[in-house]
Design a protein around this motif. Structure first.
Motif, PDB file in Angstrom:
ATOM      1  N   LYS A  47       0.837  -1.213   0.000  1.00 50.13           N
ATOM      2  CA  LYS A  47       0.000   0.000   0.000  1.00 50.13           C
ATOM      3  C   LYS A  47       0.867   1.256   0.000  1.00 50.13           C
ATOM      4  CE  LYS A  47      -4.048  -2.039   2.259  1.00 50.13           C
ATOM      5  NZ  LYS A  47      -4.924  -2.023   3.471  1.00 50.13           N
ATOM      6  N   ASP A  48       1.931   1.217   0.802  1.00 49.92           N
ATOM      7  CA  ASP A  48       2.816   2.381   0.861  1.00 49.92           C
ATOM      8  C   ASP A  48       3.564   2.574  -0.456  1.00 49.92           C
ATOM      9  OD1 ASP A  48       2.157   3.175   3.464  1.00 49.92           O
ATOM     10  OD2 ASP A  48       3.543   1.717   4.333  1.00 49.92           O
ATOM     11  N   PHE A  49       3.869   1.476  -1.118  1.00 47.19           N
ATOM     12  CA  PHE A  49       4.537   1.562  -2.423  1.00 47.19           C
ATOM     13  C   PHE A  49       3.609   2.210  -3.454  1.00 47.19           C
ATOM     14  CE2 PHE A  49       6.016  -0.288  -6.505  1.00 47.19           C
ATOM     15  CZ  PHE A  49       7.342   0.117  -6.462  1.00 47.19           C
ATOM     16  N   GLN A  50       2.323   1.871  -3.375  1.00 46.94           N
ATOM     17  CA  GLN A  50       1.347   2.486  -4.282  1.00 46.94           C
ATOM     18  C   GLN A  50       1.217   3.990  -4.004  1.00 46.94           C
ATOM     19  OE1 GLN A  50      -2.267   0.254  -3.746  1.00 46.94           O
ATOM     20  NE2 GLN A  50      -1.547  -1.520  -4.923  1.00 46.94           N
ATOM     21  N   LYS A  51       1.288   4.385  -2.738  1.00 42.64           N
ATOM     22  CA  LYS A  51       1.194   5.797  -2.369  1.00 42.64           C
ATOM     23  C   LYS A  51       2.404   6.586  -2.867  1.00 42.64           C
ATOM     24  CE  LYS A  51      -1.438   4.940   1.891  1.00 42.64           C
ATOM     25  NZ  LYS A  51      -1.373   4.973   3.385  1.00 42.64           N
ATOM     26  N   ALA A  52       3.488   5.851  -3.150  1.00 41.17           N
ATOM     27  CA  ALA A  52       4.711   6.528  -3.593  1.00 41.17           C
ATOM     28  C   ALA A  52       4.635   6.979  -5.049  1.00 41.17           C
ATOM     29  CB  ALA A  52       5.919   5.599  -3.398  1.00 41.17           C
ATOM     30  N   HIS A  53       3.576   6.614  -5.736  1.00 39.65           N
ATOM     31  CA  HIS A  53       3.383   7.054  -7.129  1.00 39.65           C
ATOM     32  C   HIS A  53       3.425   8.582  -7.201  1.00 39.65           C
ATOM     33  CE1 HIS A  53       1.870   6.736 -11.264  1.00 39.65           C
ATOM     34  NE2 HIS A  53       1.067   7.768 -10.977  1.00 39.65           N
ATOM     35  N   ASP A  54       4.288   9.101  -8.099  1.00 39.19           N
ATOM     36  CA  ASP A  54       4.506  10.539  -8.260  1.00 39.19           C
ATOM     37  C   ASP A  54       5.146  11.173  -7.026  1.00 39.19           C
ATOM     38  OD1 ASP A  54       3.572  10.668 -10.859  1.00 39.19           O
ATOM     39  OD2 ASP A  54       1.512  11.065 -10.248  1.00 39.19           O
ATOM     40  N   ASN A  55       5.713  10.309  -6.167  1.00 41.76           N
ATOM     41  CA  ASN A  55       6.447  10.792  -5.002  1.00 41.76           C
ATOM     42  C   ASN A  55       7.816  10.095  -4.975  1.00 41.76           C
ATOM     43  OD1 ASN A  55       4.601  12.631  -3.473  1.00 41.76           O
ATOM     44  ND2 ASN A  55       3.257  10.833  -3.593  1.00 41.76           N
ATOM     45  N   ALA A  56       8.467  10.071  -3.816  1.00 40.14           N
ATOM     46  CA  ALA A  56       9.818   9.515  -3.734  1.00 40.14           C
ATOM     47  C   ALA A  56       9.941   8.500  -2.607  1.00 40.14           C
ATOM     48  CB  ALA A  56      10.830  10.647  -3.526  1.00 40.14           C
ATOM     49  N   ILE A  57      10.908   7.590  -2.775  1.00 39.90           N
ATOM     50  CA  ILE A  57      11.286   6.632  -1.731  1.00 39.90           C
ATOM     51  C   ILE A  57      12.744   6.887  -1.372  1.00 39.90           C
ATOM     52  CG2 ILE A  57      11.640   4.198  -1.148  1.00 39.90           C
ATOM     53  CD1 ILE A  57       9.362   3.456  -2.997  1.00 39.90           C
ATOM     54  N   LEU A  58      13.002   7.013  -0.090  1.00 40.61           N
ATOM     55  CA  LEU A  58      14.354   7.261   0.406  1.00 40.61           C
ATOM     56  C   LEU A  58      15.052   5.929   0.681  1.00 40.61           C
ATOM     57  CD1 LEU A  58      16.657   8.957   1.664  1.00 40.61           C
ATOM     58  CD2 LEU A  58      15.314   8.981   3.809  1.00 40.61           C
ATOM     59  N   PHE A  59      16.243   5.744   0.092  1.00 43.58           N
ATOM     60  CA  PHE A  59      17.041   4.538   0.301  1.00 43.58           C
ATOM     61  C   PHE A  59      18.277   4.885   1.130  1.00 43.58           C
ATOM     62  CE2 PHE A  59      14.327   3.283  -3.104  1.00 43.58           C
ATOM     63  CZ  PHE A  59      14.213   1.906  -3.020  1.00 43.58           C
ATOM     64  N   LEU A 100      11.956   1.675 -10.133  1.00 47.92           N
ATOM     65  CA  LEU A 100      11.001   2.672  -9.634  1.00 47.92           C
ATOM     66  C   LEU A 100      10.386   3.496 -10.754  1.00 47.92           C
ATOM     67  CD1 LEU A 100      12.887   4.006  -6.451  1.00 47.92           C
ATOM     68  CD2 LEU A 100      11.095   2.263  -6.574  1.00 47.92           C
ATOM     69  N   GLU A 101      11.164   3.741 -11.805  1.00 51.55           N
ATOM     70  CA  GLU A 101      10.659   4.546 -12.926  1.00 51.55           C
ATOM     71  C   GLU A 101       9.426   3.917 -13.572  1.00 51.55           C
ATOM     72  OE1 GLU A 101      13.967   5.085 -15.510  1.00 51.55           O
ATOM     73  OE2 GLU A 101      14.709   6.884 -14.466  1.00 51.55           O
ATOM     74  N   LYS A 102       9.330   2.613 -13.530  1.00 51.79           N
ATOM     75  CA  LYS A 102       8.165   1.925 -14.122  1.00 51.79           C
ATOM     76  C   LYS A 102       6.883   2.271 -13.377  1.00 51.79           C
ATOM     77  CE  LYS A 102      10.940  -2.061 -15.596  1.00 51.79           C
ATOM     78  NZ  LYS A 102      11.164  -3.520 -15.428  1.00 51.79           N
ATOM     79  N   PHE A 103       7.020   2.716 -12.134  1.00 49.36           N
ATOM     80  CA  PHE A 103       5.849   3.035 -11.318  1.00 49.36           C
ATOM     81  C   PHE A 103       5.758   4.539 -11.016  1.00 49.36           C
ATOM     82  CE2 PHE A 103       7.307  -1.244 -10.444  1.00 49.36           C
ATOM     83  CZ  PHE A 103       6.149  -1.997 -10.588  1.00 49.36           C
TER      84      PHE A 103
END
Length: 449
Positions: free
Chosen positions: A6-18, A34-37
């Motif tokens: 669910k959190d991965f879906q919310k990241a659409h048009d946003n960012a994930i910090l690694f 990530l670019e695919k999503f």
């Protein structure tokens, strides 16, 4: 409750910090994924970060960002959780094609570290690994790949984890796996050889020999093994019930005496080969014997035929009419005989059969009681081994405290564990007790193993 999907879906048009290090992907591969999503990769805590993936060995700055993200209640996941997400979103056909075209061994090695890939995909990827002409444990990189393979496919209820880093783990997989696709890939792996058993029984010593005897090996792989034209491999192919009748025919035509003896033991022996193997005594001990097949064997019959657990009833009747004492004794201890057949043997009133009847688990209890009352020492030694003997009789034998009888009792897995524990007081019986599964399992259980 956090949910990475669910959190991965919310990241659409946003960012994930690694943060930190991770082994199954590098930065470029994560960015492409990530670019695919429509998700942006970042290694700084920007305003649009909605999720964090925390790896290992964080720098002080990364530690601060992780703490701040936690304070902001941004969901944080570890790399294993991200690997699992990645595995579920992965297009298997696409990744396989990409790796075949690029032959990017570094990327392949990283991907194999993902424990959440399906076995089917892992096997296909593993088949693409380049061993660079070296053995599976000859270099640090090869050992890493071999260990990943072992950790995925080698498992035993009790074993030392160090075995994962040993060639024996790969050998055991070849011997025990039930996955035909895995065995097909293992055929092409660098050769692994283990020491021969000291028992004197011929056992596989190489991975290919282990694959040759594994009943789950598919016909394609068995055919490849046949083409090796290796006498050692041929022997184990001859034993394998999965070997087609066509393969068996070729093995017979080119095989040594040893290979033909192995064929004679094959439980799926081609019917047309039976008559051509009648001069091998082991054939009569292993194969199903009906009256038609028995006619191929001229009397006197070899005594060991009576030990065969695949005798048809009419054949048993024929053998019972034999006056050969060895045949009758072997019948008396054959655990596949019915109570009625054993009763017939008892009715012969031949004392030489009594001990063997006492050891047979199918002998009627009435007969066992009668024979026990004869107070014959040899009968009592054999009766003490019978796992289906009445416990009252076994108790009387136990109370005799006779060493030879106790040797038989020590083997008997039907004895209460308290009796077996009393027997171990006599150190001379430990060798026999170690062969008793109930006794050894109890020791392991008490040790918490």
């Amino acid at each position: 409750m956090k949910d990475i999907h669910k959190d991965f879906q919310k990241a659409h048009d946003n960012a994930i910090l690694f943060l930190g290090r991770y082994t199954s992907l590098n930065k470029e591969e994560v960015i492409l994924f990530l670019e695919k999503f429509a998700i942006r990769y970042t290694d700084t805590l920007d305003d649009d970060v909605v999720m964090v993936v925390e790896g290992t060995i964080l720098s002080p700055l990364e530690e601060e960002m992780a703490t701040l993200a936690y304070q902001k209640k941004i969901p944080i996941y570890n790399t294993d959780q991200f690997d699992k997400l990645y595995a579920t979103q992965l297009n298997s056909d696409s990744i396989l094609m990409s790796l075949k075209l690029s032959n990017n061994q570094d990327r392949l090695a990283r991907l194999l570290h993902n424990q959440h890939l399906t076995d089917a995909l892992f096997i296909k990827l593993f088949a693409m690994y380049d061993w660079r002409g070296e053995g599976m444990f000859d270099s640090s990189e090869n050992m890493k790949m071999s260990t990943l393979f072992a950790k995925r496919f080698f498992s035993k209820s009790r074993f030392d984890a160090a075995t994962y880093h040993s060639p024996i783990s790969i050998f055991e997989v070849a011997l025990l796996t039930q996955n035909p696709d895995l065995l097909e890939v293992m055929f092409s792996l660098p050769k692994i050889k283990v020491k021969q058993s000291r028992s004197g029984i011929k056992r596989p010593t190489t991975t290919r020999e282990a694959i040759a005897i594994n009943p789950y090996t598919n016909d394609k792989t068995l055919t490849k093994l046949l083409r090796q034209d290796d006498p050692e491999i041929d022997y184990f192919l001859a034993l394998n019930p999965a070997s087609s009748h066509q393969i068996q025919e070729q093995l017979f035509n080119r095989g040594s005496q040893q290979t033909k003896e192995a064929l004679a033991q094959n439980e799926n022996l081609a019917p047309e080969l039976f008559a051509r193997l009648i001069n091998y005594p082991i054939l009569w001990e292993c194969q199903k014997i009906d009256s038609q097949r028995l006619q191929l064997l001229q009397a006197p019959y070899p005594p060991k035929i009576a030990t065969n657990e695949n005798l048809c009833e009419d054949v048993i009747d024929t053998l019972m009419n034999s006056k050969d004492l060895n045949i009758l004794q072997n019948l008396a201890k054959n655990a596949t005989l019915s109570t009625i057949q054993l009763q017939k043997l008892y009715d012969l009133q031949n004392p030489a059969l009594y001990p063997f009847l006492c050891a047979n688990p199918n002998t009627p209890h009435e007969i066992l009681q009668i024979l026990f009352e004869k107070d014959d020492h040899q009968i009592q030694i054999y009766l003490a081994r019978n796992t289906k003997a009445p416990l009252t009789l076994l108790q009387q034998l136990f109370e005799k405290d006779d060493f030879e009888i106790n040797c038989s009792l020590a083997h008997n897995e039907a004895l209460p564990i308290s009796w077996l524990q009393q027997l171990q007081i006599d150190s001379r019986l430990l060798t026999y007790l170690k062969e008793n599964k109930i006794f050894t399992q109890n020791i392991l259980h008490n040790l918490g193993i």
